[in-house]
Write a protein that holds these residues in place. Structure first.
Motif, PDB file in Angstrom:
ATOM      1  N   ARG A 251      71.128  28.811  43.224  1.00 11.69           N
ATOM      2  CA  ARG A 251      70.749  29.556  42.019  1.00 11.69           C
ATOM      3  C   ARG A 251      69.250  29.428  41.762  1.00 11.69           C
ATOM      4  NH1 ARG A 251      73.276  26.687  37.729  1.00 11.69           N
ATOM      5  NH2 ARG A 251      73.551  28.532  36.432  1.00 11.69           N
ATOM      6  N   HIS A 252      68.575  30.546  41.575  1.00 13.31           N
ATOM      7  CA  HIS A 252      67.142  30.554  41.269  1.00 13.31           C
ATOM      8  C   HIS A 252      66.986  30.693  39.752  1.00 13.31           C
ATOM      9  CE1 HIS A 252      65.386  31.217  45.453  1.00 13.31           C
ATOM     10  NE2 HIS A 252      66.690  31.191  45.635  1.00 13.31           N
ATOM     11  N   ILE A 253      67.334  29.619  39.017  1.00 17.49           N
ATOM     12  CA  ILE A 253      67.387  29.729  37.566  1.00 17.49           C
ATOM     13  C   ILE A 253      66.007  29.692  36.918  1.00 17.49           C
ATOM     14  CG2 ILE A 253      69.709  28.759  37.469  1.00 17.49           C
ATOM     15  CD1 ILE A 253      68.520  26.131  36.547  1.00 17.49           C
ATOM     16  N   LYS A 254      64.963  29.347  37.678  1.00 19.58           N
ATOM     17  CA  LYS A 254      63.615  29.416  37.119  1.00 19.58           C
ATOM     18  C   LYS A 254      63.230  30.854  36.791  1.00 19.58           C
ATOM     19  CE  LYS A 254      61.629  25.199  39.103  1.00 19.58           C
ATOM     20  NZ  LYS A 254      60.568  24.634  39.980  1.00 19.58           N
ATOM     21  N   ASP A 255      63.859  31.798  37.485  1.00 15.13           N
ATOM     22  CA  ASP A 255      63.630  33.205  37.165  1.00 15.13           C
ATOM     23  C   ASP A 255      64.339  33.607  35.886  1.00 15.13           C
ATOM     24  OD1 ASP A 255      62.149  33.622  39.523  1.00 15.13           O
ATOM     25  OD2 ASP A 255      63.969  33.971  40.689  1.00 15.13           O
ATOM     26  N   GLY A 256      65.330  32.804  35.476  1.00 15.04           N
ATOM     27  CA  GLY A 256      66.194  33.135  34.349  1.00 15.04           C
ATOM     28  C   GLY A 256      67.597  33.429  34.851  1.00 15.04           C
ATOM     29  N   ILE A 257      68.612  33.094  34.068  1.00 16.77           N
ATOM     30  CA  ILE A 257      69.998  33.304  34.498  1.00 16.77           C
ATOM     31  C   ILE A 257      70.308  34.793  34.693  1.00 16.77           C
ATOM     32  CG2 ILE A 257      72.426  33.017  33.878  1.00 16.77           C
ATOM     33  CD1 ILE A 257      71.116  30.446  34.745  1.00 16.77           C
ATOM     34  N   PRO A 258      70.033  35.663  33.711  1.00 19.08           N
ATOM     35  CA  PRO A 258      70.296  37.093  33.947  1.00 19.08           C
ATOM     36  C   PRO A 258      69.474  37.642  35.106  1.00 19.08           C
ATOM     37  CG  PRO A 258      69.951  36.669  31.607  1.00 19.08           C
ATOM     38  CD  PRO A 258      69.542  35.429  32.329  1.00 19.08           C
TER      39      PRO A 258
ATOM     40  N   ARG B  42      84.360  27.816  41.592  1.00 16.14           N
ATOM     41  CA  ARG B  42      83.727  28.124  40.309  1.00 16.14           C
ATOM     42  C   ARG B  42      83.818  26.918  39.366  1.00 16.14           C
ATOM     43  NH1 ARG B  42      85.817  33.281  37.047  1.00 16.14           N
ATOM     44  NH2 ARG B  42      85.439  34.235  39.079  1.00 16.14           N
ATOM     45  N   ASP B  43      82.990  25.913  39.643  1.00 19.52           N
ATOM     46  CA  ASP B  43      82.991  24.697  38.834  1.00 19.52           C
ATOM     47  C   ASP B  43      81.705  23.930  39.118  1.00 19.52           C
ATOM     48  OD1 ASP B  43      83.546  21.978  37.886  1.00 19.52           O
ATOM     49  OD2 ASP B  43      85.603  22.682  37.659  1.00 19.52           O
ATOM     50  N   TYR B  44      81.085  23.352  38.089  1.00 18.76           N
ATOM     51  CA  TYR B  44      79.829  22.637  38.292  1.00 18.76           C
ATOM     52  C   TYR B  44      79.991  21.361  39.122  1.00 18.76           C
ATOM     53  CZ  TYR B  44      76.770  25.489  35.393  1.00 18.76           C
ATOM     54  OH  TYR B  44      75.991  26.507  34.906  1.00 18.76           O
ATOM     55  N   ARG B  45      81.224  20.908  39.315  1.00 13.69           N
ATOM     56  CA  ARG B  45      81.413  19.724  40.157  1.00 13.69           C
ATOM     57  C   ARG B  45      81.086  20.019  41.612  1.00 13.69           C
ATOM     58  NH1 ARG B  45      87.290  19.497  42.014  1.00 13.69           N
ATOM     59  NH2 ARG B  45      88.171  21.483  41.349  1.00 13.69           N
ATOM     60  N   PHE B  46      80.973  21.294  41.963  1.00 12.48           N
ATOM     61  CA  PHE B  46      80.610  21.657  43.329  1.00 12.48           C
ATOM     62  C   PHE B  46      79.109  21.889  43.482  1.00 12.48           C
ATOM     63  CE2 PHE B  46      85.128  23.003  43.119  1.00 12.48           C
ATOM     64  CZ  PHE B  46      85.604  22.156  44.091  1.00 12.48           C
ATOM     65  N   TYR B  47      78.339  21.440  42.483  1.00 12.17           N
ATOM     66  CA  TYR B  47      76.881  21.501  42.558  1.00 12.17           C
ATOM     67  C   TYR B  47      76.313  20.095  42.540  1.00 12.17           C
ATOM     68  CZ  TYR B  47      76.851  26.543  41.621  1.00 12.17           C
ATOM     69  OH  TYR B  47      77.025  27.896  41.709  1.00 12.17           O
ATOM     70  N   ASN B  48      75.092  19.971  43.047  1.00 12.89           N
ATOM     71  CA  ASN B  48      74.366  18.708  42.922  1.00 12.89           C
ATOM     72  C   ASN B  48      73.953  18.494  41.469  1.00 12.89           C
ATOM     73  OD1 ASN B  48      74.549  17.951  45.605  1.00 12.89           O
ATOM     74  ND2 ASN B  48      72.653  18.994  46.186  1.00 12.89           N
ATOM     75  N   ALA B  49      73.321  17.346  41.223  1.00 11.61           N
ATOM     76  CA  ALA B  49      72.923  17.003  39.857  1.00 11.61           C
ATOM     77  C   ALA B  49      71.946  18.019  39.272  1.00 11.61           C
ATOM     78  CB  ALA B  49      72.305  15.612  39.837  1.00 11.61           C
ATOM     79  N   ASP B  50      71.204  18.735  40.119  1.00 10.66           N
ATOM     80  CA  ASP B  50      70.256  19.724  39.602  1.00 10.66           C
ATOM     81  C   ASP B  50      70.939  21.003  39.128  1.00 10.66           C
ATOM     82  OD1 ASP B  50      70.985  20.984  41.966  1.00 10.66           O
ATOM     83  OD2 ASP B  50      68.996  20.881  42.880  1.00 10.66           O
ATOM     84  N   LEU B  51      72.259  21.123  39.369  1.00  9.00           N
ATOM     85  CA  LEU B  51      73.063  22.286  38.982  1.00  9.00           C
ATOM     86  C   LEU B  51      72.550  23.583  39.624  1.00  9.00           C
ATOM     87  CD1 LEU B  51      73.653  21.562  35.171  1.00  9.00           C
ATOM     88  CD2 LEU B  51      75.008  20.842  37.150  1.00  9.00           C
ATOM     89  N   ILE B  52      71.832  23.442  40.710  1.00 10.27           N
ATOM     90  CA  ILE B  52      71.264  24.588  41.418  1.00 10.27           C
ATOM     91  C   ILE B  52      71.797  24.662  42.841  1.00 10.27           C
ATOM     92  CG2 ILE B  52      69.134  25.600  42.342  1.00 10.27           C
ATOM     93  CD1 ILE B  52      67.661  24.374  39.952  1.00 10.27           C
ATOM     94  N   HIS B  53      71.733  23.531  43.559  1.00  7.57           N
ATOM     95  CA  HIS B  53      72.138  23.503  44.966  1.00  7.57           C
ATOM     96  C   HIS B  53      73.606  23.089  45.107  1.00  7.57           C
ATOM     97  CE1 HIS B  53      67.746  23.244  45.261  1.00  7.57           C
ATOM     98  NE2 HIS B  53      67.887  23.809  46.439  1.00  7.57           N
ATOM     99  N   PRO B  54      74.305  23.644  46.087  1.00  8.27           N
ATOM    100  CA  PRO B  54      75.695  23.233  46.338  1.00  8.27           C
ATOM    101  C   PRO B  54      75.774  21.755  46.704  1.00  8.27           C
ATOM    102  CG  PRO B  54      75.147  25.236  47.537  1.00  8.27           C
ATOM    103  CD  PRO B  54      73.866  24.704  47.008  1.00  8.27           C
ATOM    104  N   SER B  55      76.858  21.119  46.320  1.00 10.15           N
ATOM    105  CA  SER B  55      77.085  19.721  46.684  1.00 10.15           C
ATOM    106  C   SER B  55      77.473  19.621  48.148  1.00 10.15           C
ATOM    107  CB  SER B  55      78.197  19.131  45.824  1.00 10.15           C
ATOM    108  OG  SER B  55      79.437  19.762  46.128  1.00 10.15           O
ATOM    109  N   GLU B  56      77.513  18.401  48.652  1.00  4.29           N
ATOM    110  CA  GLU B  56      77.922  18.194  50.040  1.00  4.29           C
ATOM    111  C   GLU B  56      79.347  18.678  50.262  1.00  4.29           C
ATOM    112  OE1 GLU B  56      78.365  14.539  53.320  1.00  4.29           O
ATOM    113  OE2 GLU B  56      77.478  14.161  51.343  1.00  4.29           O
ATOM    114  N   GLU B  57      80.214  18.458  49.256  1.00  5.87           N
ATOM    115  CA  GLU B  57      81.604  18.914  49.368  1.00  5.87           C
ATOM    116  C   GLU B  57      81.661  20.438  49.476  1.00  5.87           C
ATOM    117  OE1 GLU B  57      81.512  14.939  47.610  1.00  5.87           O
ATOM    118  OE2 GLU B  57      80.491  16.811  47.095  1.00  5.87           O
ATOM    119  N   ALA B  58      80.833  21.112  48.677  1.00  5.86           N
ATOM    120  CA  ALA B  58      80.808  22.577  48.724  1.00  5.86           C
ATOM    121  C   ALA B  58      80.288  23.067  50.070  1.00  5.86           C
ATOM    122  CB  ALA B  58      79.938  23.122  47.598  1.00  5.86           C
TER     123      ALA B  58
END
Length: 323
Positions: free
Chosen positions: A188-195, A232-248
């Motif tokens: 996710r490139h959230i620095k651009d903004g979510i929308p 579709r769950d934040y548990r599949f993201y790293n702590a930065d909530l941007i990159h996928p986790s290792e499990e994902a």
């Protein structure tokens, strides 16, 4: 109870095997999937110009590799005695302009060699937003130059389709046997903004669909959809909530394996993964009889597999532990 909505990914008509030669370029997913293939002893060149996010920059680099273009001087910058190029990631750097130009030329030659003799090209698109300078045009990386020196814009779909269509048109005549796999990065490139990120990803997804419709050798792998929908769950993201986790990443790799690898290739990959785990094993007492026997058995496996894969470095490492 079903906790996610799974969807079927059809098996590819252009499978990848241990005899394949793959070039993987683009966003972080290109790095992730490419490294996993390297770990599986598949010949894969990963992001030779560093992480590249925009489709048109990837198109530029592929065209430059095809025609072996020289580095444009107005794209070279210097910071703290290190030289960078606006057309590549900061991973490509030199201690002089000549050093940078030489390294860039080497990378272009390496990419062309993979295009000429390779079987698959993987391109992962990260964003539709791009930065430009008045003098150089679109840039791959800003190299920590103040943002006020760049113009940021969302590239229209038509421009991206036209640009990459031209690149792939050149490829179809020069590299007719090359198979191209397109993906949209789930990062996710959230620095651009979510929308703004959602708008960007939407354009990339339509871009992939348009290119797939127009070129018979292009297929699409839904890495983005797997993470956004199935996982579709934040548990599949790293702590930065941007990159996928290792499990994902591992889950997406399993989906990739089923889509692009034959049963035989998947079985070999599982065997290679077991070897990797055994190589990573650290004994409590390395000199014990039990561990020495373990190493001897491991060496025999490596010698057997070395007939098909290059395990020379691993064999030397195990032999040193046996001495």
């Amino acid at each position: 109870m079903q906790w996610s909505t799974e969807f079927t990914i059809p098996e590819s008509q252009f499978p990848i095997s241990h005899q394949s030669k793959v070039l993987s370029m683009g966003s972080c997913f290109a790095q992730t999937i490419g490294q996993k293939m390297i770990d599986s002893k598949i010949n894969c060149l990963v992001n030779p110009f560093g992480t590249i996010f925009h489709p048109m920059i990837l198109g530029d680099l592929l065209n430059h590799a095809l025609f072996q273009d020289k580095m444009e001087e107005n794209g070279v910058i210097e910071r703290d005695g290190v030289f960078f190029y606006f057309g590549a990631h900061s991973d490509l750097q030199g201690f002089s302009k000549e050093d940078l130009e030489q390294k860039y030329a080497v990378k272009l030659a390496e990419v062309k060699e993979y295009l000429e003799t390779g079987t698959h090209l993987i391109l992962t698109f990260g964003t539709s937003w791009i930065y430009e300078t008045e003098e150089f045009g679109r840039v791959a990386n800003c190299h920590k130059i103040p943002q006020k020196q760049f113009k940021k814009k969302l590239v229209p779909l038509e421009a991206m389709v036209l640009h990459l269509g031209h690149v792939f048109g050149n490829f179809s005549s020069v590299y007719p046997n090359l198979k191209i796999i397109l993906t949209v990065s789930p990062v996710r490139h959230i620095k651009d903004g979510i929308p703004e990120n959602q708008l960007s990803k939407s354009l990339l997804r339509v871009l992939c669909n348009e290119l797939e419709k127009r070129h018979h050798n292009i297929t699409y792998f839904p890495a983005y959809e797997i993470l956004i929908d199935e996982l579709r769950d934040y548990r599949f993201y790293n702590a930065d909530l941007i990159h996928p986790s290792e499990e994902a990443e591992n889950y997406i790799w399993e989906k990739w394996s089923k889509a692009y690898f034959s049963q035989e290739t998947q079985a070999k990959n599982q065997e290679l993964q077991k070897i990797k785990l055994e190589l990573a094993h650290r004994a409590l007492n390395p000199k014990s009889d039990a561990h020495q026997k373990f190493l001897q058995n491991l060496l025999q496996k490596l010698e057997r597999l070395n007939e098909e894969f290059d395990f020379s470095e691993e064999m030397v490492m195990v032999q040193k532990q046996l001495e």
